[in-house]
Design a protein around this motif. Structure first.
Motif, PDB file in Angstrom:
ATOM      1  N   ALA A  23      10.445   2.815  -9.801  1.00  0.00           N
ATOM      2  CA  ALA A  23       9.651   3.552  -8.808  1.00  0.00           C
ATOM      3  C   ALA A  23       9.818   2.974  -7.408  1.00  0.00           C
ATOM      4  CB  ALA A  23       8.174   3.526  -9.201  1.00  0.00           C
ATOM      5  N   CYS A  24      10.343   1.759  -7.326  1.00  0.00           N
ATOM      6  CA  CYS A  24      10.493   1.109  -6.014  1.00  0.00           C
ATOM      7  C   CYS A  24      11.603   1.804  -5.230  1.00  0.00           C
ATOM      8  CB  CYS A  24      10.798  -0.378  -6.182  1.00  0.00           C
ATOM      9  SG  CYS A  24      11.134  -1.199  -4.618  1.00  0.00           S
ATOM     10  N   ASP A  25      11.289   2.232  -4.017  1.00  0.00           N
ATOM     11  CA  ASP A  25      12.243   2.982  -3.195  1.00  0.00           C
ATOM     12  C   ASP A  25      13.141   2.066  -2.372  1.00  0.00           C
ATOM     13  OD1 ASP A  25      12.886   5.787  -2.657  1.00  0.00           O
ATOM     14  OD2 ASP A  25      12.500   5.245  -0.575  1.00  0.00           O
ATOM     15  N   ARG A  26      13.044   0.778  -2.601  1.00  0.00           N
ATOM     16  CA  ARG A  26      13.845  -0.191  -1.855  1.00  0.00           C
ATOM     17  C   ARG A  26      13.768   0.097  -0.360  1.00  0.00           C
ATOM     18  NH1 ARG A  26      15.174   0.650  -6.676  1.00  0.00           N
ATOM     19  NH2 ARG A  26      16.363  -0.747  -8.010  1.00  0.00           N
ATOM     20  N   CYS A  27      12.560   0.065   0.138  1.00  0.00           N
ATOM     21  CA  CYS A  27      12.332   0.386   1.556  1.00  0.00           C
ATOM     22  C   CYS A  27      13.211  -0.498   2.439  1.00  0.00           C
ATOM     23  CB  CYS A  27      10.862   0.136   1.915  1.00  0.00           C
ATOM     24  SG  CYS A  27       9.742   1.135   0.924  1.00  0.00           S
ATOM     25  N   PRO A  28      13.579   0.005   3.626  1.00  0.00           N
ATOM     26  CA  PRO A  28      14.497  -0.748   4.492  1.00  0.00           C
ATOM     27  C   PRO A  28      14.014  -2.174   4.750  1.00  0.00           C
ATOM     28  CG  PRO A  28      14.075   1.430   5.372  1.00  0.00           C
ATOM     29  CD  PRO A  28      13.154   1.256   4.210  1.00  0.00           C
ATOM     30  N   ALA A  52      -1.104  -0.721  -1.252  1.00  0.00           N
ATOM     31  CA  ALA A  52      -0.249  -0.539  -0.064  1.00  0.00           C
ATOM     32  C   ALA A  52       1.031   0.235  -0.359  1.00  0.00           C
ATOM     33  CB  ALA A  52       0.104  -1.902   0.529  1.00  0.00           C
ATOM     34  N   CYS A  53       1.598   0.109  -1.541  1.00  0.00           N
ATOM     35  CA  CYS A  53       2.910   0.717  -1.800  1.00  0.00           C
ATOM     36  C   CYS A  53       2.798   2.243  -1.865  1.00  0.00           C
ATOM     37  CB  CYS A  53       3.518   0.183  -3.093  1.00  0.00           C
ATOM     38  SG  CYS A  53       5.032   1.084  -3.508  1.00  0.00           S
ATOM     39  N   PRO A  54       3.444   2.945  -0.944  1.00  0.00           N
ATOM     40  CA  PRO A  54       3.318   4.415  -0.921  1.00  0.00           C
ATOM     41  C   PRO A  54       4.068   5.095  -2.063  1.00  0.00           C
ATOM     42  CG  PRO A  54       4.247   3.542   1.141  1.00  0.00           C
ATOM     43  CD  PRO A  54       4.285   2.439   0.147  1.00  0.00           C
ATOM     44  N   PHE A  55       4.890   4.337  -2.796  1.00  0.00           N
ATOM     45  CA  PHE A  55       5.621   4.921  -3.918  1.00  0.00           C
ATOM     46  C   PHE A  55       4.953   4.602  -5.268  1.00  0.00           C
ATOM     47  CE2 PHE A  55       8.695   5.236  -0.578  1.00  0.00           C
ATOM     48  CZ  PHE A  55       9.375   6.412  -0.867  1.00  0.00           C
ATOM     49  N   GLY A  56       3.847   3.931  -5.215  1.00  0.00           N
ATOM     50  CA  GLY A  56       3.142   3.592  -6.461  1.00  0.00           C
ATOM     51  C   GLY A  56       3.986   2.697  -7.356  1.00  0.00           C
ATOM     52  N   ALA A  57       4.786   1.832  -6.730  1.00  0.00           N
ATOM     53  CA  ALA A  57       5.717   1.023  -7.508  1.00  0.00           C
ATOM     54  C   ALA A  57       5.114  -0.304  -7.979  1.00  0.00           C
ATOM     55  CB  ALA A  57       6.971   0.751  -6.681  1.00  0.00           C
ATOM     56  N   ILE A  58       3.871  -0.547  -7.611  1.00  0.00           N
ATOM     57  CA  ILE A  58       3.244  -1.808  -8.040  1.00  0.00           C
ATOM     58  C   ILE A  58       1.939  -1.465  -8.763  1.00  0.00           C
ATOM     59  CG2 ILE A  58       2.483  -4.113  -7.310  1.00  0.00           C
ATOM     60  CD1 ILE A  58       4.097  -3.731  -4.759  1.00  0.00           C
ATOM     61  N   SER A  59       1.754  -2.074  -9.893  1.00  0.00           N
ATOM     62  CA  SER A  59       0.546  -1.765 -10.658  1.00  0.00           C
ATOM     63  C   SER A  59       0.119  -2.974 -11.478  1.00  0.00           C
ATOM     64  CB  SER A  59       0.818  -0.572 -11.573  1.00  0.00           C
ATOM     65  OG  SER A  59      -0.377  -0.165 -12.178  1.00  0.00           O
ATOM     66  N   SER A  85      15.144  -4.226  -4.436  1.00  0.00           N
ATOM     67  CA  SER A  85      13.818  -3.777  -4.876  1.00  0.00           C
ATOM     68  C   SER A  85      12.836  -4.951  -4.741  1.00  0.00           C
ATOM     69  CB  SER A  85      13.847  -3.255  -6.311  1.00  0.00           C
ATOM     70  OG  SER A  85      14.294  -4.243  -7.173  1.00  0.00           O
ATOM     71  N   ALA A  86      11.558  -4.598  -4.640  1.00  0.00           N
ATOM     72  CA  ALA A  86      10.555  -5.633  -4.401  1.00  0.00           C
ATOM     73  C   ALA A  86      10.473  -6.591  -5.593  1.00  0.00           C
ATOM     74  CB  ALA A  86       9.192  -4.982  -4.171  1.00  0.00           C
ATOM     75  N   GLU A  87      10.235  -7.853  -5.279  1.00  0.00           N
ATOM     76  CA  GLU A  87      10.139  -8.875  -6.332  1.00  0.00           C
ATOM     77  C   GLU A  87       8.945  -9.773  -6.016  1.00  0.00           C
ATOM     78  OE1 GLU A  87      13.961 -10.446  -8.099  1.00  0.00           O
ATOM     79  OE2 GLU A  87      13.165 -12.239  -7.105  1.00  0.00           O
ATOM     80  N   GLU A 105       7.918  -3.297   8.806  1.00  0.00           N
ATOM     81  CA  GLU A 105       7.956  -4.168   7.628  1.00  0.00           C
ATOM     82  C   GLU A 105       7.682  -3.325   6.404  1.00  0.00           C
ATOM     83  OE1 GLU A 105       6.156  -8.556   6.433  1.00  0.00           O
ATOM     84  OE2 GLU A 105       5.227  -7.419   8.019  1.00  0.00           O
ATOM     85  N   ARG A 106       8.223  -3.727   5.279  1.00  0.00           N
ATOM     86  CA  ARG A 106       7.924  -3.000   4.047  1.00  0.00           C
ATOM     87  C   ARG A 106       6.418  -3.022   3.797  1.00  0.00           C
ATOM     88  NH1 ARG A 106      11.897  -4.724  -0.769  1.00  0.00           N
ATOM     89  NH2 ARG A 106      13.585  -3.342  -0.188  1.00  0.00           N
ATOM     90  N   PRO A 107       5.848  -1.903   3.380  1.00  0.00           N
ATOM     91  CA  PRO A 107       4.386  -1.893   3.156  1.00  0.00           C
ATOM     92  C   PRO A 107       3.923  -2.988   2.202  1.00  0.00           C
ATOM     93  CG  PRO A 107       5.254   0.335   3.082  1.00  0.00           C
ATOM     94  CD  PRO A 107       6.452  -0.581   3.171  1.00  0.00           C
ATOM     95  N   CYS A 108       4.709  -3.249   1.144  1.00  0.00           N
ATOM     96  CA  CYS A 108       4.266  -4.264   0.170  1.00  0.00           C
ATOM     97  C   CYS A 108       4.271  -5.654   0.796  1.00  0.00           C
ATOM     98  CB  CYS A 108       5.125  -4.221  -1.089  1.00  0.00           C
ATOM     99  SG  CYS A 108       6.890  -4.393  -0.787  1.00  0.00           S
ATOM    100  N   SER A 109       5.352  -5.968   1.528  1.00  0.00           N
ATOM    101  CA  SER A 109       5.434  -7.300   2.141  1.00  0.00           C
ATOM    102  C   SER A 109       4.356  -7.462   3.204  1.00  0.00           C
ATOM    103  CB  SER A 109       6.799  -7.519   2.799  1.00  0.00           C
ATOM    104  OG  SER A 109       7.820  -7.277   1.885  1.00  0.00           O
TER     105      SER A 109
HETATM  106  S1  SF4 Z   1       7.407  -1.896  -3.685  1.00  0.00           S
HETATM  107 FE1  SF4 Z   1       6.881  -0.024  -2.533  1.00  0.00          FE
HETATM  108  S2  SF4 Z   1       6.648  -0.659  -0.383  1.00  0.00           S
HETATM  109 FE2  SF4 Z   1       7.772  -2.310  -1.483  1.00  0.00          FE
HETATM  110  S3  SF4 Z   1       9.944  -1.865  -1.176  1.00  0.00           S
HETATM  111 FE3  SF4 Z   1       9.367  -0.890  -3.114  1.00  0.00          FE
HETATM  112  S4  SF4 Z   1       8.742   1.214  -2.561  1.00  0.00           S
HETATM  113 FE4  SF4 Z   1       8.794   0.027  -0.648  1.00  0.00          FE
END
Ligand code: SF4
Ligand code: SF4
Length: 495
Positions: A104-109, A205-212, A188-190, A169-173
């Motif tokens: 689900a992580c979009d690997r934001c820039p 914070a993650c707009p892609f719902g990639a963290i739960s 991808s986020a780690e 900045e990436r929303p998660c970071s």
């Molecule tokens: S976890 Fe979410 S905010 Fe962080 S890089 Fe992936 S998609 Fe983007």
């Protein structure tokens, strides 16, 4: 407004809860991702197959399975069997609470400094002059950043008169003040678990719902269905206003009993006990010449100290948190020999780990308000229809106990309970909320540059009412609390 991410998450929880109540988990779980995409959970990813793969991971997390212990080869049926086999037993040791759903992580820039279309190739070229690393040159009528040279100092951002260079900045970071999230494999986020304080800020914070976070929904329903088990709900004081103005404490009690809880215990009552105990402890520490005591009630704040400022760990109050105190008080009313399970219900994800790490068998599972709402929906219960006044009850606690859920409430309650004679100076209390603010203060404390007797640290902005597992905005909660305090003849401005 509820975000699409929250809607999807809650839909999955509700479906799993309904299957668990009906004993249909093993029969139907394999079909659930397909069913959900047919019902409209799609359109966000490249194709339906990817959407279903992400849903499968969400389902595993709802079953309480840490994604690091499962791979794509583990079918949902096998995962469900594994979860059902564990029954109500405590989660597997070493389970990670915060999970990245990699698919689900979009690997934001990752590049932080970016030249936008607003660049006009001006004559002054302040950005070029501002850059001490010579990382900016003009290419094709536009500023260009050499990534090899850029050190992301941000001087060009400040220098550009058009605001054409931005820092992103990436929303998660950005959400992770503890610095625990960084780009990992494939960008991808780690999560660096040695730094993660489990505050849950990245989840919202993650707009892609990639963290739960992993859920206890299935374990709790297993407990509720067991005829030999007495399941006690420990409900946090931040519940005020969570289920809407039409759903009061009485309605919540009835709803919880309807789904199988034997009793409902207000944690605010335990907060009163904690305030008295911490007041006594503070007076003792002050008399002994010790500087600064930290509260023990916010598990993310305590973890922040333990992981990032271990030299300050001794300053954390030794008083068990209101959750643990509530579990002890609730258990004490039952005779030995009964199978008692305590389930904490609140706004916090970090409590899930506190229950395992510090629980000593007192707290068996933790649900957020969001998770409880999904269970109630699955059971066909609408608290608003049951009725009652949301603001009428302090649940048998004092207003100070209720105030624990809002920033400043703990410090205020502890101060009132700290015995000092008229000739002594009253204790100096400091209240902080938000991980960033807590970190700043802890840095000062570790350098001896902060003067206070008691520091209340809350990882969530505005305290527990701003927690990641809440159902309503912190403003709504704060207003509901304010009304309650006013109705009880006391202004909540001190909290
Ligand atoms: S976890 Fe979410 S905010 Fe962080 S890089 Fe992936 S998609 Fe983007
Ligand atoms: S510290 Fe908080 S924001 Fe950072 S990774 Fe852990 S839960 Fe997420």
């Amino acid at each position: 407004m509820i975000s699409e991410v929250a809607k999807i998450k809650r839909k999955v929880w509700t479906e799993i809860a309904a299957l668990a109540f009906e004993d249909k988990l093993e029969d139907e779980i394999e079909f659930l991702p397909r069913k959900l995409t047919r019902e409209g959970i799609t359109n966000y990813r490249c194709c339906e197959f990817k959407e279903r793969a992400i849903l499968a991971d969400r389902i595993k997390l709802t079953l309480g399975i840490d994604l690091r212990s499962s791979n794509d080869d583990e079918r949902l049926l096998a995962a469900a069997k594994r979860a059902l086999d564990r029954g109500a037993a405590a989660p597997e040791p070493g389970r990670s609470l915060i999970n990245i759903i990699e698919k689900a992580c979009d690997r934001c820039p990752i590049d932080r400094i970016v030249v936008t279309d607003a660049c006009r190739n001006c004559v002054a070229h302040y950005c070029v002059n501002a850059c001490r690393k010579r990382a900016i040159e003009i290419v094709g009528n536009r500023a260009h950043i050499d990534r090899e040279r850029c050190v992301e100092c941000g001087l060009c951002v400040k220098a550009c008169q058009f605001g054409a260079i931005i820092e992103r900045e990436r929303p998660c970071s950005r959400a992770c003040a503890a610095g625990a999230i960084k780009p990992g494999r494939d960008s991808s986020a780690e999560i660096d678990y040695s730094k993660c304080i489990e505050c849950g800020a990245c989840i919202t914070a993650c707009p892609f719902g990639a963290i739960s976070d992993t859920s206890d929904i299935l374990r709790v329903i297993t407990m509720l269905k067991s005829k030999d088990t007495v399941v006690i709900a420990l409900v946090a004081p931040s519940v005020v206003g969570q289920f809407g103005p039409m759903a009061g404490w009485d309605a919540l009690e009835k709803g919880l009993v309807h789904i199988g809880f034997a009793e409902v215990f207000p944690v605010a009552v335990a907060a009163d006990v904690v305030a008295r105990e911490e007041g006594r402890e503070l007076a003792e520490r002050m008399a002994g010449g010790n500087d600064i005591m930290f509260n023990s009630c916010c598990p993310a704040f305590v973890r922040l100290i333990d992981l990032h400022f271990p030299c300050l760990s001794e300053k954390v109050s030794k008083t068990p948190s209101p959750m643990l105190t509530a579990a002890r008080l609730a258990r004490n009313t039952h005779g030995a020999g009964q199978d008692i399970k305590c389930v904490f219900i609140g706004p916090c994800v970090a409590k899930k780990s506190e229950a395992i790490r510090e629980g000593q068998g007192l707290v068996d599972a933790v649900l957020t308000f969001e998770e409880l709402a999904a269970i109630l929906v699955a059971a066909g219960i609408n608290l608003a229809q049951i009725g009652g006044d949301a603001l009428s009850s302090c649940q048998g606690a004092s207003l100070d106990g209720m105030g624990f859920c809002s920033a400043g409430g703990v410090a205020s309650a502890v101060k009132k309970c700290t015995a000092f004679s008229a000739s002594d100076t009253p204790p100096e209390m400091l209240s902080l909320s938000g991980v960033e603010n807590c970190m700043k203060a802890l840095r000062q404390v570790s350098k001896g540059g902060l003067k206070a007797d008691f520091v209340e640290g809350m990882a969530c902005e505005r305290g527990c009412i701003g927690g990641p597992g809440t159902l309503v905005d912190a403003d709504v909660s704060a207003r509901a609390l304010q009304k309650l305090f006013k109705a009880k003849g006391e202004d909540a401005s001190g909290h």
